[in-house]
Scaffold this motif. Structure first.
Motif, PDB file in Angstrom:
ATOM      1  N   GLY A   9      -9.922  15.920  -8.616  1.00  0.00           N
ATOM      2  CA  GLY A   9     -10.388  15.289  -7.383  1.00  0.00           C
ATOM      3  C   GLY A   9      -9.393  14.263  -6.877  1.00  0.00           C
ATOM      4  O   GLY A   9      -8.258  14.197  -7.346  1.00  0.00           O
ATOM      5  N   GLN A  10      -9.828  13.476  -5.929  1.00  0.00           N
ATOM      6  CA  GLN A  10      -8.943  12.473  -5.353  1.00  0.00           C
ATOM      7  C   GLN A  10      -8.905  11.221  -6.222  1.00  0.00           C
ATOM      8  O   GLN A  10      -9.857  10.913  -6.940  1.00  0.00           O
ATOM      9  N   ILE A  11      -7.782  10.509  -6.130  1.00  0.00           N
ATOM     10  CA  ILE A  11      -7.688   9.219  -6.815  1.00  0.00           C
ATOM     11  C   ILE A  11      -8.663   8.260  -6.122  1.00  0.00           C
ATOM     12  O   ILE A  11      -8.639   8.142  -4.900  1.00  0.00           O
ATOM     13  N   PRO A  12      -9.517   7.588  -6.870  1.00  0.00           N
ATOM     14  CA  PRO A  12     -10.447   6.650  -6.245  1.00  0.00           C
ATOM     15  C   PRO A  12      -9.712   5.582  -5.445  1.00  0.00           C
ATOM     16  O   PRO A  12      -8.664   5.089  -5.871  1.00  0.00           O
ATOM     17  N   SER A  13     -10.249   5.243  -4.307  1.00  0.00           N
ATOM     18  CA  SER A  13      -9.567   4.312  -3.408  1.00  0.00           C
ATOM     19  C   SER A  13     -10.002   2.868  -3.607  1.00  0.00           C
ATOM     20  O   SER A  13      -9.475   1.967  -2.976  1.00  0.00           O
ATOM     21  N   HIS A  14     -10.955   2.624  -4.499  1.00  0.00           N
ATOM     22  CA  HIS A  14     -11.544   1.288  -4.612  1.00  0.00           C
ATOM     23  C   HIS A  14     -11.006   0.475  -5.786  1.00  0.00           C
ATOM     24  O   HIS A  14     -11.551  -0.578  -6.102  1.00  0.00           O
ATOM     25  N   PHE A  15      -9.945   0.942  -6.446  1.00  0.00           N
ATOM     26  CA  PHE A  15      -9.431   0.218  -7.609  1.00  0.00           C
ATOM     27  C   PHE A  15      -9.217  -1.258  -7.309  1.00  0.00           C
ATOM     28  O   PHE A  15      -9.650  -2.130  -8.043  1.00  0.00           O
ATOM     29  N   CYS A  16      -8.527  -1.542  -6.216  1.00  0.00           N
ATOM     30  CA  CYS A  16      -8.127  -2.929  -5.949  1.00  0.00           C
ATOM     31  C   CYS A  16      -9.233  -3.760  -5.328  1.00  0.00           C
ATOM     32  O   CYS A  16      -9.296  -4.966  -5.563  1.00  0.00           O
ATOM     33  N   SER A  17     -10.102  -3.127  -4.545  1.00  0.00           N
ATOM     34  CA  SER A  17     -11.194  -3.914  -3.961  1.00  0.00           C
ATOM     35  C   SER A  17     -12.173  -4.354  -5.051  1.00  0.00           C
ATOM     36  O   SER A  17     -12.736  -5.437  -4.981  1.00  0.00           O
ATOM     37  N   SER A  18     -12.344  -3.526  -6.087  1.00  0.00           N
ATOM     38  CA  SER A  18     -13.263  -3.906  -7.160  1.00  0.00           C
ATOM     39  C   SER A  18     -12.561  -4.699  -8.266  1.00  0.00           C
ATOM     40  O   SER A  18     -13.211  -5.418  -9.009  1.00  0.00           O
ATOM     41  N   SER A  19     -11.232  -4.555  -8.361  1.00  0.00           N
ATOM     42  CA  SER A  19     -10.460  -5.275  -9.391  1.00  0.00           C
ATOM     43  C   SER A  19      -9.201  -5.853  -8.768  1.00  0.00           C
ATOM     44  O   SER A  19      -8.096  -5.336  -8.968  1.00  0.00           O
ATOM     45  N   PRO A  20      -9.315  -6.936  -7.995  1.00  0.00           N
ATOM     46  CA  PRO A  20      -8.162  -7.456  -7.266  1.00  0.00           C
ATOM     47  C   PRO A  20      -7.028  -7.950  -8.161  1.00  0.00           C
ATOM     48  O   PRO A  20      -5.895  -8.080  -7.709  1.00  0.00           O
ATOM     49  N   GLY A  21      -7.311  -8.193  -9.442  1.00  0.00           N
ATOM     50  CA  GLY A  21      -6.277  -8.656 -10.362  1.00  0.00           C
ATOM     51  C   GLY A  21      -5.524  -7.536 -11.054  1.00  0.00           C
ATOM     52  O   GLY A  21      -4.680  -7.794 -11.913  1.00  0.00           O
ATOM     53  N   LEU A  22      -5.825  -6.283 -10.695  1.00  0.00           N
ATOM     54  CA  LEU A  22      -5.195  -5.130 -11.336  1.00  0.00           C
ATOM     55  C   LEU A  22      -3.675  -5.186 -11.173  1.00  0.00           C
ATOM     56  O   LEU A  22      -3.161  -5.315 -10.068  1.00  0.00           O
ATOM     57  N   THR A  23      -2.934  -5.087 -12.287  1.00  0.00           N
ATOM     58  CA  THR A  23      -1.470  -5.131 -12.221  1.00  0.00           C
ATOM     59  C   THR A  23      -0.805  -3.831 -12.650  1.00  0.00           C
ATOM     60  O   THR A  23       0.309  -3.555 -12.228  1.00  0.00           O
ATOM     61  N   VAL A  24      -1.474  -3.039 -13.493  1.00  0.00           N
ATOM     62  CA  VAL A  24      -0.885  -1.789 -13.980  1.00  0.00           C
ATOM     63  C   VAL A  24      -1.907  -0.672 -13.850  1.00  0.00           C
ATOM     64  O   VAL A  24      -3.043  -0.810 -14.310  1.00  0.00           O
ATOM     65  N   LEU A  25      -1.503   0.437 -13.223  1.00  0.00           N
ATOM     66  CA  LEU A  25      -2.372   1.609 -13.085  1.00  0.00           C
ATOM     67  C   LEU A  25      -1.560   2.858 -13.393  1.00  0.00           C
ATOM     68  O   LEU A  25      -0.581   3.153 -12.707  1.00  0.00           O
ATOM     69  N   ILE A  26      -1.950   3.574 -14.443  1.00  0.00           N
ATOM     70  CA  ILE A  26      -1.215   4.755 -14.900  1.00  0.00           C
ATOM     71  C   ILE A  26      -2.159   5.952 -14.907  1.00  0.00           C
ATOM     72  O   ILE A  26      -3.147   5.967 -15.643  1.00  0.00           O
ATOM     73  N   LEU A  27      -1.858   6.934 -14.063  1.00  0.00           N
ATOM     74  CA  LEU A  27      -2.719   8.107 -13.881  1.00  0.00           C
ATOM     75  C   LEU A  27      -1.953   9.416 -14.090  1.00  0.00           C
ATOM     76  O   LEU A  27      -2.385  10.464 -13.631  1.00  0.00           O
ATOM     77  N   CYS A  28      -0.822   9.375 -14.765  1.00  0.00           N
ATOM     78  CA  CYS A  28       0.056  10.541 -14.910  1.00  0.00           C
ATOM     79  C   CYS A  28      -0.600  11.671 -15.700  1.00  0.00           C
ATOM     80  O   CYS A  28      -1.548  11.454 -16.456  1.00  0.00           O
ATOM     81  N   GLN A  29      -0.056  12.871 -15.515  1.00  0.00           N
ATOM     82  CA  GLN A  29      -0.442  14.045 -16.297  1.00  0.00           C
ATOM     83  C   GLN A  29      -1.939  14.320 -16.224  1.00  0.00           C
ATOM     84  O   GLN A  29      -2.628  14.429 -17.235  1.00  0.00           O
ATOM     85  N   ASN A  30      -2.433  14.419 -14.985  1.00  0.00           N
ATOM     86  CA  ASN A  30      -3.809  14.808 -14.746  1.00  0.00           C
ATOM     87  C   ASN A  30      -3.817  15.931 -13.712  1.00  0.00           C
ATOM     88  O   ASN A  30      -2.789  16.584 -13.499  1.00  0.00           O
ATOM     89  N   GLN A  31      -4.942  16.128 -13.060  1.00  0.00           N
ATOM     90  CA  GLN A  31      -5.062  17.153 -12.023  1.00  0.00           C
ATOM     91  C   GLN A  31      -5.525  16.534 -10.709  1.00  0.00           C
ATOM     92  O   GLN A  31      -6.206  17.180  -9.913  1.00  0.00           O
ATOM     93  N   PHE A  32      -5.190  15.250 -10.488  1.00  0.00           N
ATOM     94  CA  PHE A  32      -5.577  14.600  -9.243  1.00  0.00           C
ATOM     95  C   PHE A  32      -4.954  15.335  -8.063  1.00  0.00           C
ATOM     96  O   PHE A  32      -3.807  15.769  -8.125  1.00  0.00           O
ATOM     97  N   SER A  33      -5.712  15.458  -6.974  1.00  0.00           N
ATOM     98  CA  SER A  33      -5.229  16.145  -5.775  1.00  0.00           C
ATOM     99  C   SER A  33      -5.503  15.276  -4.557  1.00  0.00           C
ATOM    100  O   SER A  33      -6.042  14.180  -4.668  1.00  0.00           O
ATOM    101  N   GLY A  34      -5.148  15.792  -3.388  1.00  0.00           N
ATOM    102  CA  GLY A  34      -5.339  15.019  -2.168  1.00  0.00           C
ATOM    103  C   GLY A  34      -4.220  14.020  -1.971  1.00  0.00           C
ATOM    104  O   GLY A  34      -3.184  14.080  -2.641  1.00  0.00           O
ATOM    105  N   SER A  35      -4.437  13.099  -1.074  1.00  0.00           N
ATOM    106  CA  SER A  35      -3.389  12.149  -0.731  1.00  0.00           C
ATOM    107  C   SER A  35      -3.510  10.867  -1.556  1.00  0.00           C
ATOM    108  O   SER A  35      -4.521  10.629  -2.219  1.00  0.00           O
TER     109      SER A  35
END
Length: 192
Positions: A9-35
């Motif tokens: 599916g698509q990468i969730p768009s709410h990472f930063c709105s729900s976790s504004p302190g997020l500094t590292v996000l690693i989503l490699c080697q999956n099947q994410f699609s879309g923009s």
């Protein structure tokens, strides 16, 4: 870090709105699609975004370039396309590592690349990019690796002043359309 799973599916768009302190996000080697979600532009603290080896498509959203703390952008081996917007890329002045290899980007490397003074690695291999290398690439004095193989870059390398790139260790220009002579300034890259 959610890499090496089977997320779809698509990468969730709410990472930063729900976790504004997020500094590292690693989503490699999956099947994410879309923009790539434009919401990443709201990630004011995000330093590392890795989403390589997925099935992402479309252009880089302009909002992504509002994440001005980004130091490491790794989106290799997806289906991303479009051009590198020179006006937007200058917002990412903290970039140290830029990897857009293995996609379908076209156009050239923008002149404004020279404003990324901290850049150490530039990976644009296996795309459909073309044009001459901008002389401003010489302004990225911290570059250690430039990988441009398997594109349609052309012209002479003499526009790039390699005297400024004393840290350069790897320069990969395999399978392009460069012409002319090897510039003498390249011999000053003693770490190459």
């Amino acid at each position: 870090n959610a890499s090496n799973n089977s997320f779809t599916g698509q990468i969730p768009s709410h990472f930063c709105s729900s976790s504004p302190g997020l500094t590292v996000l690693i989503l490699c080697q999956n099947q994410f699609s879309g923009s790539i979600p434009p919401g990443f532009g709201n990630c004011s603290m995000l330093k590392v975004l890795r989403a390589g080896h997925n099935k992402l498509s479309g252009p880089l959203p302009g909002e992504l370039f509002n994440a001005t703390s980004l130091e490491y952008l790794y989106l290799t081996n997806n289906g991303l396309q479009g051009i590198l917007d020179g006006a937007h890329i200058t917002n990412l002045r903290n970039l140290v590592f830029l990897d857009l290899g293995g996609n379908n980007f076209s156009g050239g490397i923008p002149d404004s690349i020279g404003q990324l003074k901290r850049l150490e690695e530039l990976h644009l291999e296996h795309n459909n990019m073309s044009g001459e290398l901008p002389s401003s690439l010489s302004d990225c004095r911290n570059l250690v690796k430039i990988d441009l193989k398997s594109n349609k870059f052309n012209g002479e390398l003499s526009k790039v002043n390699f005297f400024n790139l004393s840290n350069l260790k790897i320069l990969d220009l395999l399978f392009n359309n460069f012409t002319g002579t090897i510039p003498e300034s390249i011999y000053s890259c003693s770490n190459l």
